[in-house]
Design a protein around this motif. Structure first.
Motif, mmCIF file in Angstrom:
data_model
loop_
_atom_site.group_PDB
_atom_site.id
_atom_site.type_symbol
_atom_site.label_atom_id
_atom_site.label_comp_id
_atom_site.label_asym_id
_atom_site.label_seq_id
_atom_site.Cartn_x
_atom_site.Cartn_y
_atom_site.Cartn_z
ATOM 1 N N ASP A 66 45.645 -62.470 -87.589
ATOM 2 C CA ASP A 66 46.505 -63.566 -88.290
ATOM 3 C C ASP A 66 47.498 -64.342 -87.403
ATOM 4 O O ASP A 66 48.651 -64.738 -87.768
ATOM 5 C CB ASP A 66 47.237 -62.966 -89.601
ATOM 6 C CG ASP A 66 46.399 -62.507 -90.633
ATOM 7 O OD1 ASP A 66 45.109 -62.769 -90.259
ATOM 8 O OD2 ASP A 66 46.804 -62.065 -91.547
ATOM 9 N N ASN A 93 42.212 -61.015 -90.931
ATOM 10 C CA ASN A 93 41.105 -61.472 -91.893
ATOM 11 C C ASN A 93 41.067 -63.057 -91.943
ATOM 12 O O ASN A 93 40.109 -63.605 -92.001
ATOM 13 C CB ASN A 93 41.779 -61.003 -93.385
ATOM 14 C CG ASN A 93 43.253 -61.438 -93.568
ATOM 15 O OD1 ASN A 93 43.859 -60.703 -93.045
ATOM 16 N ND2 ASN A 93 43.205 -62.535 -94.609
ATOM 17 N N HIS A 164 44.552 -54.537 -87.523
ATOM 18 C CA HIS A 164 45.188 -55.577 -88.299
ATOM 19 C C HIS A 164 45.745 -55.031 -89.728
ATOM 20 O O HIS A 164 46.910 -55.118 -90.131
ATOM 21 C CB HIS A 164 44.376 -56.809 -88.371
ATOM 22 C CG HIS A 164 44.958 -57.903 -89.190
ATOM 23 N ND1 HIS A 164 45.882 -58.561 -88.793
ATOM 24 C CD2 HIS A 164 44.675 -58.091 -90.599
ATOM 25 C CE1 HIS A 164 46.557 -59.279 -89.964
ATOM 26 N NE2 HIS A 164 45.546 -59.147 -90.862
ATOM 27 N N HIS A 203 49.648 -57.483 -91.215
ATOM 28 C CA HIS A 203 48.728 -57.753 -92.252
ATOM 29 C C HIS A 203 49.646 -57.872 -93.604
ATOM 30 O O HIS A 203 49.244 -58.860 -94.216
ATOM 31 C CB HIS A 203 47.325 -57.118 -92.486
ATOM 32 C CG HIS A 203 46.402 -57.432 -93.826
ATOM 33 N ND1 HIS A 203 46.076 -58.750 -93.975
ATOM 34 C CD2 HIS A 203 46.213 -56.727 -94.832
ATOM 35 C CE1 HIS A 203 45.383 -58.626 -95.050
ATOM 36 N NE2 HIS A 203 45.574 -57.382 -95.559
HETATM 37 FE FE LIG Z 1 46.164 -60.405 -92.562
#
Ligand SMILES: [Fe+2]
Length: 328
Positions: A66, A93, A164, A203
Motif C-alpha cells: 500500500d 492489496n 502486509h 494494512h
Molecule cells: Fe492494505
C-alpha cells in the motif's frame, strides 16, 4: 444481494492467502538496521523523509505494501513506484488490485464489520481511479503484480516475518488493534506454527505492538499503522517499524526480542505540503476527501497508549515494567 464476505471491499480473494508455515524458511534478507514501511499511501513527502532518515544509518528498507493510494496523478504514480521499487517491496492489496483487472474484489481491503459501508465504497472508488491511472503504466503494473506477498528477514539472529496483512492473508485483519483486544486461542496456534519471532505488518491503518507467549516462543506483533498518514490524535507524523541491533534515540515505544530492538519510530514529513498536495488531487466531496481528509489533517481518534500494549515499553523504562496505560 451478495453475502457480506463476497461484497467488493469486504472479500478476501483466495489468491491472497498463504499458510503460516511459509515463514519456516531461510531468511530472504539480513540487516543490522531494517525499516518496515507499510501504508505510505502515495505520500511523496513521507517517502522523502523516510529516504533521508534511513540513509543516515544506512538502513535496509522494506515497503510492505500500500505505497500507492492517493497518488492518482500520472506523475505522482510514476515517481512513487519508480522510487519505491529501487528497494525491497511487498505488494499490498492496493498494488495487487491495480496490477490486475477488476475481479470484483473492489479495493481488496477485506474490511471487517466494524468498518462502515460508506467508507468501504469510498475505498472501492479510490481504487477504481487509481487503476485507471495505473493502466497508463503497463510495465510498472507488471512489476507490482510480480512482487511477493511476504518476506523473512533476520536482524541480530531474530527472525522477522514481513507481511502486509497477517500470518495467513495479504489482506487479513488478525494483526489489527481491534482484533488484538480480545484475541482468540487460534491466534496463538497460528503464531506458534509460523517460525518467526516477530511479525511486522501494516494494512489495518492503526498501529499496535503486542507480544504473545505461544509455548514455542515469545512472538511480537508490530503493526506500523500508516507511514504516510498521522496515527495518533492531534499528531502530524507517520510511523514506521524499525528493527535493529541498537535502539533508536527517538522511538515512541518498542520491545526487545533477542538481540533485536523492535520500535515504532516517527516519520516526520512536511505536513502542510502534504495536505496541499492531497487537496489538489482529492478536492472536497471526493471519495478520498470524505474518508481520509480529517485523519490527514487532525489524526485519528487513537492514542499512543492504545498502540503500545503489554510488553511494549516507552524509551528509558526497560525492566521497570511501566504500565503504558499511565503513559502518553
Ligand atoms: Fe492494505
Amino acid at each position: 444481494m451478495a453475502r457480506f464476505a463476497e461484497r467488493p471491499g469486504r472479500s478476501c480473494p483466495r489468491h491472497y492467502r498463504y499458510s503460516p508455515e511459509v515463514f519456516a524458511r531461510a531468511p530472504d534478507l539480513k540487516a543490522e538496521s531494517l525499516y518496515v514501511v507499510g501504508g505510505l499511501y502515495g505520500n511523496p513527502h513521507a517517502l522523502e523523509a523516510l529516504l533521508s532518515r534511513s540513509s543516515e544509518e544506512n538502513a535496509t528498507l522494506v515497503f510492505n505494501g500500500d505505497f500507492n493510494w492517493f497518488n492518482v496523478d500520472a506523475g505522482g504514480f510514476s515517481a512513487m513506484n519508480e522510487k519505491v521499487l529501487k528497494h525491497l517491496a511487498l505488494r499490498g492489496n492496493v498494488e495487487t488490485e491495480i496490477a490486475g483487472e477488476d475481479s470484483g474484489a473492489g479495493c481488496g481491503c477485506g474490511y471487517p464489520e466494524w468498518v462502515g459501508d460508506a467508507e468501504v465504497e469510498c475505498s472501492n472508488e479510490i481504487l477504481r481511479r487509481l487503476r485507471e491511472t495505473a493502466c497508463g503504466f503497463p510495465l510498472l503494473r507488471a512489476r507490482l503484480g510480480a512482487l511477493p506477498m511476504h518476506l523473512v528477514a533476520e536482524v541480530g539472529g531474530t527472525r522477522i516475518g514481513i507481511v502486509h496483512g497477517d500470518a495467513e492473508s495479504l489482506s487479513g485483519w488478525q494483526f489489527s488493534q481491534e482484533f488484538l483486544r480480545d484475541p482468540p486461542a487460534r491466534l496463538l496456534r497460528l503464531l506458534d506454527s509460523a517460525a518467526v519471532d516477530v511479525f511486522a505488518s501494516s494494512h489495518t491503518c492503526l498501529p499496535v505492538m503486542q507480544a504473545f507467549e505461544t509455548g514455542r516462543a515469545r512472538v511480537l506483533l508490530a503493526n506500523n499503522g500508516a507511514a504516510g498518514m498521522p496515527n495518533f490524535a492531534g499528531e502530524k507524523f507517520g510511523l514506521v517499524t524499525r528493527i535493529a541491533t541498537c535502539p533508536s534515540p527517538d522511538a515512541l515505544y518498542g520491545d526487545r526480542i533477542g538481540a533485536a530492538w523492535v520500535e515504532a519510530v516517527p516519520l516526520r514529513y512536511d505536513h502542510y505540503a502534504w495536505v496541499e498536495h492531497f487537496d489538489r488531487a482529492w478536492p472536497a466531496g471526493s471519495p478520498a476527501s470524505l474518508s481520509y481528509r480529517n485523519r490527514i489533517v487532525c489524526g485519528p481518534a487513537y492514542r499512543l497508549r492504545q498502540a503500545a500494549r503489554s510488553s511494549a515499553r516507552l524509551p528509558g523504562t526497560e525492566g521497570r515494567g511501566q504500565d503504558l496505560s499511565e503513559a502518553a
